[in-house]
Design an enzyme around this catalytic site. Structure first.
Site, mmCIF file in Angstrom:
data_model
loop_
_atom_site.group_PDB
_atom_site.id
_atom_site.type_symbol
_atom_site.label_atom_id
_atom_site.label_comp_id
_atom_site.label_asym_id
_atom_site.label_seq_id
_atom_site.Cartn_x
_atom_site.Cartn_y
_atom_site.Cartn_z
ATOM 1 N N ARG A 1 -0.265 -80.368 60.898
ATOM 2 C CA ARG A 1 -0.081 -78.914 60.970
ATOM 3 C C ARG A 1 -0.672 -78.250 59.737
ATOM 4 O O ARG A 1 -1.185 -77.129 59.804
ATOM 5 C CB ARG A 1 1.415 -78.588 61.080
ATOM 6 C CG ARG A 1 1.756 -77.118 61.160
ATOM 7 C CD ARG A 1 1.236 -76.447 62.397
ATOM 8 N NE ARG A 1 1.583 -77.131 63.638
ATOM 9 C CZ ARG A 1 1.299 -76.681 64.844
ATOM 10 N NH1 ARG A 1 0.620 -75.542 64.996
ATOM 11 N NH2 ARG A 1 1.640 -77.375 65.935
ATOM 12 N N SER B 1 8.881 -82.726 60.461
ATOM 13 C CA SER B 1 9.286 -83.139 61.792
ATOM 14 C C SER B 1 8.161 -82.896 62.788
ATOM 15 O O SER B 1 6.991 -82.889 62.415
ATOM 16 C CB SER B 1 10.575 -82.426 62.202
ATOM 17 O OG SER B 1 11.145 -83.046 63.334
ATOM 18 N N HIS C 1 6.837 -80.391 64.613
ATOM 19 C CA HIS C 1 5.831 -79.341 64.451
ATOM 20 C C HIS C 1 4.890 -79.680 63.307
ATOM 21 O O HIS C 1 3.682 -79.436 63.383
ATOM 22 C CB HIS C 1 6.500 -77.991 64.207
ATOM 23 C CG HIS C 1 5.590 -76.824 64.391
ATOM 24 N ND1 HIS C 1 5.121 -76.078 63.320
ATOM 25 C CD2 HIS C 1 5.046 -76.268 65.505
ATOM 26 C CE1 HIS C 1 4.333 -75.119 63.783
ATOM 27 N NE2 HIS C 1 4.273 -75.211 65.097
ATOM 28 N N CYS C 2 5.429 -80.260 62.251
ATOM 29 C CA CYS C 2 4.625 -80.579 61.068
ATOM 30 C C CYS C 2 3.539 -81.615 61.349
ATOM 31 O O CYS C 2 2.499 -81.614 60.680
ATOM 32 C CB CYS C 2 5.517 -81.110 59.955
ATOM 33 S SG CYS C 2 6.748 -79.953 59.331
ATOM 34 N N ILE C 3 3.779 -82.508 62.309
ATOM 35 C CA ILE C 3 2.821 -83.592 62.534
ATOM 36 C C ILE C 3 1.845 -83.298 63.646
ATOM 37 O O ILE C 3 1.040 -84.159 64.025
ATOM 38 C CB ILE C 3 3.537 -84.919 62.820
ATOM 39 C CG1 ILE C 3 4.275 -84.889 64.166
ATOM 40 C CG2 ILE C 3 4.509 -85.274 61.698
ATOM 41 C CD1 ILE C 3 4.860 -86.244 64.569
#
Length: 321
Positions: free
Chosen positions: A86, A311, A313-315
């Site tokens: 992200r 989490s 969304h971050c990946i």
């Protein structure tokens, strides 16, 4: 064609998802983190009803592990430091141009080989023309509703460890020029112990045009005042606030970790919500489901991924249709 990225709920052609590839970074959490990432990828793929999943791995060993766990996915081998695509991946609007920004390891905290140009390499693989912008911006620091409105935090975008020579007005001008965001909603701080310096995708997420989901926490929640102040600013900015639960105080080795249901991913068929074994896990999934009735909300454990600081969304980084 508009330079403004489409909102995440707009149709996707595919999604890049980072796959844990470096045992030295994950240590005893490596296998569990890989299992959680594979489960997330499967939920997004939704048996072919969702979107194409591009699992990004850093080496051949990780590629073999990814194939075993997620045979439905296309495996993309490209060297990178860590899985937070992200922030390091390209931002793609509704055209063939990928916007790539400078990345400095979240203010110089984590300088890992490959993270500074993984976005450009991934975009080139997809046949995108890369448009580079010479200032630091991470994708998790912003969230847009598709109308030109973007939300961010002062803690991150005004942090001197990102763009020390730029004022608030200059950052707003660059968001407008480079991404088409003509209105900026500034929130204050992000979550306690968030090493990204307050990324907004852990704090507040657009769930519709002018509709911003923000958690509500109790007295035992380390972030209850952060949530309250964010909601006040959002309402003052003319945005409709949609309250959702918070997981509250989540500990790892007796230390508070930045657990948040806001780090959900909005896919074509599914909304994948990170859960942590907290009392409000099921309530949060139900309430997020109600916001997206045409999709299926799925709660999945993300404890091992969170040891790395983020989490689902971050990946992930979506490729718009």
């Amino acid at each position: 064609m508009s330079r403004t990225p489409k909102p995440e709920w707009a149709p996707h052609k595919a999604v890049w998802i980072g796959f844990p590839s470096h045992p030295e970074l994950w240590q005893e959490d490596l296998d569990e983190a890989r299992d959680e990432v594979a489960a997330f990828a499967a939920a997004v793929h939704a048996g072919g009803k969702g979107e194409q999943v591009l699992l990004v791995v850093a080496d051949d060993e990780a590629a073999e592990a990814a194939k075993r766990l997620a045979g439905f996915a296309q495996i993309v081998v490209e060297p990178f430091g860590d899985i937070w695509l992200r922030d390091t991946g390209p931002i793609i609007a509704g055209d063939r141009v990928a916007r790539s920004f400078r990345f400095n390891g979240w203010g110089g905290k984590y300088d890992l080989p490959g993270d500074d140009d993984i976005g450009q390499r991934l975009a080139a693989q997809r046949g995108k023309r890369v448009e580079r912008h010479d200032w630091v911006l991470e994708g998790g620091a912003i969230d847009g509703d598709g109308t030109g409105l973007v939300v961010t935090t002062e803690q991150c975008l005004l942090n001197p460890n990102r763009n020390p020579g730029l004022s608030r007005a200059e950052i707003e001008a660059r968001l407008a020029a480079d991404l088409g965001y003509d209105r900026v909603l500034w929130l204050g701080n992000g979550l306690h112990n968030d090493h990204t310096d307050g990324h907004v995708d852990n704090l507040a997420r657009f769930v519709g045009e002018g509709r911003l989901a923000i958690p509500v926490g109790g007295d035992n929640d380390p972030n209850w005042q952060v949530y309250q102040q964010a909601a006040q600013r959002a309402r003052a900015g003319g945005v409709t606030v949609v309250p959702v639960p918070s997981p509250g105080r989540v500990l790892r080795d007796e230390e508070i970790v930045p657990a948040s249901y806001m780090n959900f991913y909005i896919g074509n068929a599914s909304i994948v919500v990170p859960i942590y074994g907290a009392p409000d896990d099921n309530v949060a999934v139900r309430e997020i489901q109600a916001l997206f009735p045409e999709r299926r909300a799925i709660g999945l454990r993300a404890d091992a991924i969170l040891t790395g600081g983020g989490s689902f969304h971050c990946i992930s980084q979506q490729i718009p249709a």
